[in-house]
Design a protein around this motif. Structure first.
Motif, PDB file in Angstrom:
ATOM      1  N   ALA A 187     -53.610 -45.414  32.144  1.00  0.00           N
ATOM      2  CA  ALA A 187     -53.378 -44.620  33.353  1.00  0.00           C
ATOM      3  C   ALA A 187     -54.129 -43.291  33.334  1.00  0.00           C
ATOM      4  O   ALA A 187     -54.542 -42.796  34.375  1.00  0.00           O
ATOM      5  CB  ALA A 187     -51.884 -44.368  33.535  1.00  0.00           C
ATOM      6  N   GLU A 229     -51.841 -48.852  35.477  1.00  0.00           N
ATOM      7  CA  GLU A 229     -50.639 -48.033  35.588  1.00  0.00           C
ATOM      8  C   GLU A 229     -49.980 -47.703  34.254  1.00  0.00           C
ATOM      9  O   GLU A 229     -49.239 -46.725  34.178  1.00  0.00           O
ATOM     10  CB  GLU A 229     -49.629 -48.715  36.502  1.00  0.00           C
ATOM     11  CG  GLU A 229     -50.134 -48.847  37.928  1.00  0.00           C
ATOM     12  CD  GLU A 229     -49.174 -49.601  38.833  1.00  0.00           C
ATOM     13  OE1 GLU A 229     -48.042 -49.923  38.400  1.00  0.00           O
ATOM     14  OE2 GLU A 229     -49.562 -49.887  39.986  1.00  0.00           O
ATOM     15  N   LYS A 230     -50.229 -48.494  33.233  1.00  0.00           N
ATOM     16  CA  LYS A 230     -49.540 -48.270  31.963  1.00  0.00           C
ATOM     17  C   LYS A 230     -50.498 -48.057  30.796  1.00  0.00           C
ATOM     18  O   LYS A 230     -50.456 -47.026  30.141  1.00  0.00           O
ATOM     19  CB  LYS A 230     -48.600 -49.444  31.669  1.00  0.00           C
ATOM     20  CG  LYS A 230     -47.500 -49.561  32.688  1.00  0.00           C
ATOM     21  CD  LYS A 230     -46.587 -50.713  32.404  1.00  0.00           C
ATOM     22  CE  LYS A 230     -45.532 -50.766  33.519  1.00  0.00           C
ATOM     23  NZ  LYS A 230     -44.603 -51.844  33.350  1.00  0.00           N
ATOM     24  N   ALA A 231     -51.324 -49.032  30.538  1.00  0.00           N
ATOM     25  CA  ALA A 231     -52.160 -48.985  29.340  1.00  0.00           C
ATOM     26  C   ALA A 231     -53.153 -47.828  29.356  1.00  0.00           C
ATOM     27  O   ALA A 231     -53.297 -47.108  28.373  1.00  0.00           O
ATOM     28  CB  ALA A 231     -52.900 -50.314  29.165  1.00  0.00           C
ATOM     29  N   VAL A 290     -51.031 -53.584  34.978  1.00  0.00           N
ATOM     30  CA  VAL A 290     -50.634 -53.031  33.674  1.00  0.00           C
ATOM     31  C   VAL A 290     -51.736 -52.136  33.107  1.00  0.00           C
ATOM     32  O   VAL A 290     -51.460 -51.055  32.594  1.00  0.00           O
ATOM     33  CB  VAL A 290     -50.271 -54.162  32.686  1.00  0.00           C
ATOM     34  CG1 VAL A 290     -50.130 -53.630  31.266  1.00  0.00           C
ATOM     35  CG2 VAL A 290     -48.983 -54.848  33.123  1.00  0.00           C
ATOM     36  N   ASN A 295     -43.302 -57.228  31.898  1.00  0.00           N
ATOM     37  CA  ASN A 295     -44.136 -57.058  33.090  1.00  0.00           C
ATOM     38  C   ASN A 295     -44.324 -58.360  33.864  1.00  0.00           C
ATOM     39  O   ASN A 295     -45.183 -58.453  34.735  1.00  0.00           O
ATOM     40  CB  ASN A 295     -45.494 -56.475  32.687  1.00  0.00           C
ATOM     41  CG  ASN A 295     -45.358 -55.046  32.218  1.00  0.00           C
ATOM     42  OD1 ASN A 295     -45.265 -54.137  33.022  1.00  0.00           O
ATOM     43  ND2 ASN A 295     -45.314 -54.842  30.916  1.00  0.00           N
ATOM     44  N   TRP A 337     -51.481 -46.031  25.967  1.00  0.00           N
ATOM     45  CA  TRP A 337     -50.149 -46.364  25.480  1.00  0.00           C
ATOM     46  C   TRP A 337     -50.186 -46.693  23.998  1.00  0.00           C
ATOM     47  O   TRP A 337     -51.248 -46.806  23.399  1.00  0.00           O
ATOM     48  CB  TRP A 337     -49.541 -47.481  26.298  1.00  0.00           C
ATOM     49  CG  TRP A 337     -50.281 -48.811  26.267  1.00  0.00           C
ATOM     50  CD1 TRP A 337     -51.460 -49.109  25.663  1.00  0.00           C
ATOM     51  CD2 TRP A 337     -49.858 -50.013  26.881  1.00  0.00           C
ATOM     52  NE1 TRP A 337     -51.796 -50.414  25.870  1.00  0.00           N
ATOM     53  CE2 TRP A 337     -50.830 -51.003  26.623  1.00  0.00           C
ATOM     54  CE3 TRP A 337     -48.753 -50.371  27.649  1.00  0.00           C
ATOM     55  CZ2 TRP A 337     -50.732 -52.302  27.076  1.00  0.00           C
ATOM     56  CZ3 TRP A 337     -48.664 -51.663  28.105  1.00  0.00           C
ATOM     57  CH2 TRP A 337     -49.638 -52.608  27.822  1.00  0.00           C
ATOM     58  N   ILE A 395     -44.388 -57.044  25.995  1.00  0.00           N
ATOM     59  CA  ILE A 395     -45.126 -56.475  27.133  1.00  0.00           C
ATOM     60  C   ILE A 395     -45.298 -57.533  28.218  1.00  0.00           C
ATOM     61  O   ILE A 395     -45.105 -57.264  29.409  1.00  0.00           O
ATOM     62  CB  ILE A 395     -46.508 -55.923  26.694  1.00  0.00           C
ATOM     63  CG1 ILE A 395     -46.334 -54.680  25.835  1.00  0.00           C
ATOM     64  CG2 ILE A 395     -47.412 -55.644  27.896  1.00  0.00           C
ATOM     65  CD1 ILE A 395     -45.770 -53.466  26.559  1.00  0.00           C
TER      66      ILE A 395
END
Length: 99
Positions: A93, A89-91, A86, A19, A2, A15
């Motif tokens: 992934a 799934e986000k940072a 996080v 979250n 990300w 963030i």
């Protein structure tokens, strides 16, 4: 990865808020927000491609991002399930590392 600016306190706060994450005294959570300090830590490690590295408490992943960028065999240990979610799934992934 990300596009979080790890050195911008406002972005980190956003963030955390977005979250539903809170820093815990119980876990001794802090965030590295000095780019100079992060670069000194990474440089001091003498990293080599494929080197096995363990990171304890990656938080939002400021060191993780640098370690992945150095093509090491990275294993991260995080005990806060919110941060694990996080990170996975986000940072990071699309990145290969063990968490």
């Amino acid at each position: 990865m990300w596009g979080l600016n790890y050195f911008n306190v406002s972005e980190i706060k956003n963030i955390l808020r977005d979250n539903s994450l809170v820093m815990s005294k119980r876990y001794g959570q802090n965030f590295l927000i000095s780019e100079t300090a992060v670069n000194k830590i990474i440089h001091s490690m003498g990293l080599r491609k494929g080197m096995k590295v363990w990171e304890i408490g990656p938080g939002l992943g400021v060191l993780t991002s640098k370690l992945i960028g150095n093509n090491v065999d990275l294993t991260c240990f995080e005990i806060d399930y919110g941060f694990i979610k996080v990170l996975k799934e986000k940072a990071f992934a699309d990145e290969k590392f063990n968490l």
